[in-house]
Design an enzyme around this catalytic site. Structure first.
Site, PDB file in Angstrom:
ATOM      1  N   SER A 115     -17.463 -27.242 -51.234  1.00  0.00           N
ATOM      2  CA  SER A 115     -16.570 -26.176 -51.673  1.00  0.00           C
ATOM      3  C   SER A 115     -15.248 -26.709 -52.190  1.00  0.00           C
ATOM      4  O   SER A 115     -14.796 -27.806 -51.818  1.00  0.00           O
ATOM      5  CB  SER A 115     -16.298 -25.211 -50.513  1.00  0.00           C
ATOM      6  OG  SER A 115     -15.465 -25.826 -49.539  1.00  0.00           O
ATOM      7  N   THR A 140     -12.693 -27.231 -49.278  1.00  0.00           N
ATOM      8  CA  THR A 140     -12.852 -28.498 -48.564  1.00  0.00           C
ATOM      9  C   THR A 140     -12.431 -29.662 -49.435  1.00  0.00           C
ATOM     10  O   THR A 140     -11.837 -30.633 -48.947  1.00  0.00           O
ATOM     11  CB  THR A 140     -14.310 -28.662 -48.101  1.00  0.00           C
ATOM     12  OG1 THR A 140     -14.673 -27.542 -47.282  1.00  0.00           O
ATOM     13  CG2 THR A 140     -14.484 -29.934 -47.309  1.00  0.00           C
ATOM     14  N   GLY A 141     -12.709 -29.588 -50.728  1.00  0.00           N
ATOM     15  CA  GLY A 141     -12.274 -30.642 -51.644  1.00  0.00           C
ATOM     16  C   GLY A 141     -10.769 -30.813 -51.648  1.00  0.00           C
ATOM     17  O   GLY A 141     -10.248 -31.934 -51.649  1.00  0.00           O
ATOM     18  N   GLU A 190     -17.271 -33.127 -56.500  1.00  0.00           N
ATOM     19  CA  GLU A 190     -18.067 -32.124 -57.221  1.00  0.00           C
ATOM     20  C   GLU A 190     -17.978 -30.853 -56.397  1.00  0.00           C
ATOM     21  O   GLU A 190     -18.627 -30.715 -55.366  1.00  0.00           O
ATOM     22  CB  GLU A 190     -19.514 -32.605 -57.371  1.00  0.00           C
ATOM     23  CG  GLU A 190     -20.297 -31.808 -58.395  1.00  0.00           C
ATOM     24  CD  GLU A 190     -21.268 -30.845 -57.749  1.00  0.00           C
ATOM     25  OE1 GLU A 190     -20.855 -29.677 -57.529  1.00  0.00           O
ATOM     26  OE2 GLU A 190     -22.402 -31.223 -57.491  1.00  0.00           O
ATOM     27  N   CYS A 204     -24.993 -25.694 -56.897  1.00  0.00           N
ATOM     28  CA  CYS A 204     -23.611 -25.659 -57.396  1.00  0.00           C
ATOM     29  C   CYS A 204     -23.562 -25.286 -58.872  1.00  0.00           C
ATOM     30  O   CYS A 204     -22.748 -24.463 -59.277  1.00  0.00           O
ATOM     31  CB  CYS A 204     -22.946 -27.020 -57.173  1.00  0.00           C
ATOM     32  SG  CYS A 204     -22.795 -27.479 -55.437  1.00  0.00           S
TER      33      CYS A 204
END
Length: 466
Positions: free
Chosen positions: A227, A230-231, A248, A282
């Site tokens: 997500s 979180t990135g 990604e 994704c």
């Protein structure tokens, strides 16, 4: 019990925690039955894995490209030799069916990506030679790479992270998703048959382990698929040690159907672009914009195709769609579809889950006559529900497609490829496909735009980032 299932259970036993060690039961999202018991690793196991990786990495880097490629090819052979067992573990744990673009496909892709990494050549590059000065660009391994993977394609994305890192001479510490640890542990146990001890280790821990990986001074790069939220946390956590990152992140991919497209001809491609892995991809097509001239025809053709694709327990050979992998994702999809229904949007197919059915099954759902601002369109649903938005002009469609802060993939559907390419050039996404969506190849660079991340994977460009 058949022989294949016995072999699968044997592999699950091999990765289970030893007696007295902490473990966690993993349940089948299709049936609620026990798949296996995963170890629960902590910071001590992480430190041991990093130490082993740092010890093994110099010799691996010194072995050279030819030796590393041979090991990756041997790893691919090991995956192929264990393909059915791995596919069954994946189907039982993740939920995806064995057939179609699902579990057997994913395991096959693991072998293919290992071989592709082995075969990809990255030579020193002469960037200047003018008779006076010669400058040659060399690519050296970073050292230890931390690979944090997702639950939707757990095996394949792990290989996307691990194979190129190994090809360039790095060691890797892998943290699988808590939802799908068994798949990754089983895969790496097989791959490690061909690799030096300590070079690749999986640490099946919780968020504390993931946070420690992103901040650890012994790890030089983090690769993450997951997500956007979180990135962003990884970016903050990695700042103190100035780690290299390949991220990604989340997408909410748009597809634009131009008025000259043939609805019957594109229905199958639209369906699998959106519903591959039951929408849990994704770079899946998550919002579809269709010109008003062919809107009803596209809706009709897509609904007719979708209604014929069987959904059910993954180990049953006839099924091509499975459950959502976890309850939290099921509730997201259900909430967004209910919001669409409450707004007055028209449900063409699905939208009526059977709450008495075991497992996290949400039916294939198509929602038409929906406003672009509706949450089902504006938020990433990551499941089997596709909103179909009507547009009047191409300019309007492009504006809506570009209107979100994410930009992983996009697609344009048309009988005129030149016209499709012109529209594609105006879309803000890392990859734009023509008359397809979500198709990846190990030699074609892949990465996101805007809040969908940065850094590239696959092919020569992917190796340059490692």
């Amino acid at each position: 019990m058949d022989t294949t299932l016995q072999q699968t259970d044997s592999l699950l036993e091999a990765i289970a925690p030893a007696p007295g060690e902490p473990g966690r039961e993993v349940l089948d999202p299709a049936t609620g039955g026990l798949v296996g018991v995963a170890p629960v690793h902590g910071l001590a196991e992480l430190e041991a894995a990093i130490a082993a990786a740092r010890a093994a990495q110099p010799a691996w880097a010194a072995a050279g490209h030819e030796a590393r490629s041979a090991a990756l090819n041997a790893a691919a052979e090991a995956v192929e030799a264990n393909a059915e067992e791995l596919a069954r573990i994946l189907s039982r744990e993740q939920g995806k069916p064995l057939n179609g673009p699902n579990a057997r496909f994913e395991v096959g892709a693991c072998a293919a990506w290992l071989r592709a990494a082995a075969a990809t050549v990255l030579e020193p590059e002469t960037v200047l030679e003018d008779g006076t000065t010669k400058a040659v660009l060399h690519y050296r391994p970073i050292g230890v790479v931390g690979a944090i993977g997702p639950w939707n394609w757990p095996m394949m994305i792990t290989v996307w992270q691990v194979a190129p890192a190994l090809r360039m001479g790095n060691a890797v510490v892998v943290k699988p998703s808590n939802y799908t640890p068994l798949s990754v542990l089983a895969l790496l146990r097989v791959i490690n048959q061909a690799l030096p001890e300590g070079l690749v280790t999986a640490v099946a821990g919780d968020r504390e382990v993931g946070a420690a990986i992103t901040a650890h001074p012994g790890i030089g790069k983090v690769m993450f698929t997951g997500s956007t939220a979180t990135g962003k946390a990884i970016i903050r956590s990695s700042a103190e040690t100035v780690k290299r990152l390949t991220l990604e992140l989340g997408g909410n991919d748009a597809g634009i159907v131009l008025p000259d497209a043939d609805p019957e001809a594109i229905a199958e491609g639209l369906f699998w672009g959106a519903f591959i892995n039951t929408g849990q991809t994704c770079a899946a097509l998550k919002r579809l914009y269709v010109h008003e001239d062919i809107y009803e025809d596209v809706c009709r053709a897509l609904a007719q195709y979708a209604a014929a694709v069987p959904m059910g327990v993954g180990l049953q050979e006839q099924n091509l769609l499975g459950p959502l992998q976890n309850r939290a994702q099921y509730e997201i999809v259900a909430r967004l579809v209910e919001a669409a229904k409450a707004s007055g949007a028209e449900v063409l197919l699905g939208g009526n889950p059977d709450e008495d059915q075991p497992g996290y099954f949400y039916p294939t759902t198509l929602v038409a006559h929906i406003d672009n601002a509706n949450p089902l369109v504006a938020q990433e649903q990551f499941g089997p529900a596709l909103p179909i938005v009507k547009y009047s002009t191409v300019e309007e469609a492009v504006e809506m497609a570009n209107g979100l802060e994410v930009g992983l993939g996009a697609s344009v559907w048309s009988a005129d490829r030149d016209k499709a390419r012109e529209v594609a050039s105006r879309l803000e996404a890392g990859t734009v496909w023509i008359n397809a969506h979500g198709v990846v190849h190990p030699m074609v660079p892949f990465g996101g735009a805007k809040h969908s991340g940065y850094g590239l994977e696959f092919g020569v460009e992917g190796l340059k980032h490692l």
